[in-house]
Design an enzyme around this catalytic site. Sequence first.
Site, PDB file in Angstrom:
ATOM      1  N   TYR A 132       3.908 -14.025  31.438  1.00 47.74           N
ATOM      2  CA  TYR A 132       3.736 -15.099  30.865  1.00 47.74           C
ATOM      3  C   TYR A 132       4.209 -16.416  31.847  1.00 47.74           C
ATOM      4  O   TYR A 132       4.237 -17.459  31.501  1.00 47.74           O
ATOM      5  CB  TYR A 132       4.778 -15.381  29.415  1.00 47.74           C
ATOM      6  CG  TYR A 132       4.047 -14.603  28.335  1.00 47.74           C
ATOM      7  CD1 TYR A 132       3.889 -13.329  28.385  1.00 47.74           C
ATOM      8  CD2 TYR A 132       4.161 -15.392  27.164  1.00 47.74           C
ATOM      9  CE1 TYR A 132       3.348 -12.669  27.448  1.00 47.74           C
ATOM     10  CE2 TYR A 132       3.443 -14.797  26.080  1.00 47.74           C
ATOM     11  CZ  TYR A 132       3.132 -13.360  25.962  1.00 47.74           C
ATOM     12  OH  TYR A 132       2.478 -12.733  24.936  1.00 47.74           O
ATOM     13  N   LYS A 178       8.485   0.038  30.464  1.00 48.70           N
ATOM     14  CA  LYS A 178       7.371   0.790  30.867  1.00 48.70           C
ATOM     15  C   LYS A 178       7.217   1.468  32.463  1.00 48.70           C
ATOM     16  O   LYS A 178       6.846   1.166  33.206  1.00 48.70           O
ATOM     17  CB  LYS A 178       5.932   0.315  30.646  1.00 48.70           C
ATOM     18  CG  LYS A 178       4.668   1.236  31.006  1.00 48.70           C
ATOM     19  CD  LYS A 178       4.495   2.173  29.804  1.00 48.70           C
ATOM     20  CE  LYS A 178       3.463   3.163  30.175  1.00 48.70           C
ATOM     21  NZ  LYS A 178       3.290   4.180  29.120  1.00 48.70           N
ATOM     22  N   ASP A 200       6.816  -9.738  22.557  1.00 52.09           N
ATOM     23  CA  ASP A 200       5.888 -10.846  21.642  1.00 52.09           C
ATOM     24  C   ASP A 200       5.067  -9.884  20.662  1.00 52.09           C
ATOM     25  O   ASP A 200       5.047  -9.871  19.718  1.00 52.09           O
ATOM     26  CB  ASP A 200       4.874 -11.415  22.804  1.00 52.09           C
ATOM     27  CG  ASP A 200       4.040 -12.532  21.879  1.00 52.09           C
ATOM     28  OD1 ASP A 200       4.252 -12.588  20.670  1.00 52.09           O
ATOM     29  OD2 ASP A 200       2.969 -12.992  22.625  1.00 52.09           O
ATOM     30  N   ASP A 219       5.353   2.297  24.688  1.00 48.93           N
ATOM     31  CA  ASP A 219       4.562   3.088  23.795  1.00 48.93           C
ATOM     32  C   ASP A 219       4.909   3.938  22.735  1.00 48.93           C
ATOM     33  O   ASP A 219       4.772   4.015  21.354  1.00 48.93           O
ATOM     34  CB  ASP A 219       3.243   3.909  24.557  1.00 48.93           C
ATOM     35  CG  ASP A 219       3.658   4.528  25.627  1.00 48.93           C
ATOM     36  OD1 ASP A 219       5.118   4.311  26.185  1.00 48.93           O
ATOM     37  OD2 ASP A 219       3.096   5.329  26.487  1.00 48.93           O
TER      38      ASP A 219
END
Length: 333
Positions: free
Chosen positions: A123, A170, A227, A203
């Site tokens: 972002y 991740k 988000d 995930d």
Amino acid sequence: MHNVTLIPGDGIGPEIAQATVEVIKATGVEINWHSIELGQNALAKYNTPLPEEALEKIKANKYALKGPITTPVACGFRSVNVALRQNLNLYANLRPVKSFPGLPSPFSNVDLVVVRENTEDLYAGIEHMIGDTAAESIKIITKSASERIANFACEYALNHNRKKVTAVHKANIMKLSDGLFLNSCRSVAKNYPDLIFDDCIIDALCMNLVLSPNKYDVMVLPNLYGDIVSDLCAGLIGGLGLAPSANIGDSAAIFEAVHGSAPDIAGKNMANPTALILSAAMLLDFLEERAAAQKIRNGVYHLISNKISLTPDLGGTGTTQEYTEALCKYITQ
Ligand code: NAI
């Protein structure tokens, strides 16, 4: 009397902002609202979607209540929401997610808190084309911002009787950027021996959340994952119309619903104002008006569990106005 900036926003924003102002008035808390326009309306008037004067007003009042602002997709001006958070350094996005008794939803006992880093990651808005056939977007993760958000999450957990903080990442794939985020969280967590700290790959977290959300307590995430996961969590308790949030910095805070401007239902008197009303209850807590904040939460729980004047997104036939009137009546009785 408190001074608070009001940003009604776009789409359903003005309807739910009006409803929220009425509900706060019903609690007896006196607020002097300073209304400002941002986004498309400001662009038309001031030639910028985020006028400097508006930022100054928010800073001066310290607190703002904000309706959603539409962001043009794949063209036009940069997200005003993201720019506001970056300009005012509102680094922590706090999104509590709690089940409502009596409301049909996938789970009945969810009680989670999403703490999203609000200023960097993808972002940061640094992207460019490489020729005509490729685009590059830069993901920025810094040690200082990661430690700051981890610290915020741990302090929040400690002060709100929470037991566990989970860092979400991740880092198996993005070993440097997400690795830095994870290691920063790990090092901050060492200062909080009374909290359980663990981590989870994004995930796996998503699957676990839809199977057994109570595996988690407080989650701390970089901007993009935060988000996405907060909308997922809103779905666990019955939808976007119910999820409040606060964007918090050291010298200002903006309270807003998790959802967007819902252009599909704008102006139809059918938007659910609950998420913004519960965001306003978070604002009242910050203003040390805790009794009024609790009155609002009790009223919302009462209407939802007794299915009084609920809007169509919650399976009811009530309008925004009818729901607001019923809530004000409960609060003033
Ligand atoms: P959205 O959250 O506005 O709408 C998604 C779906 O949920 C729609 O079907 C909508 O009708 C429904 N919904 C949302 N809020 C509701 C409410 N209070 N009551 C009843 N139903 C509700 O998401 P969408 O369509 O992706 O975004 C629309 C615009 O909002 C975009 O321009 C987006 O950039 C902006 N947006 C702004 C945010 C902010 O100001 N913080 C946050 C998210 C999106």
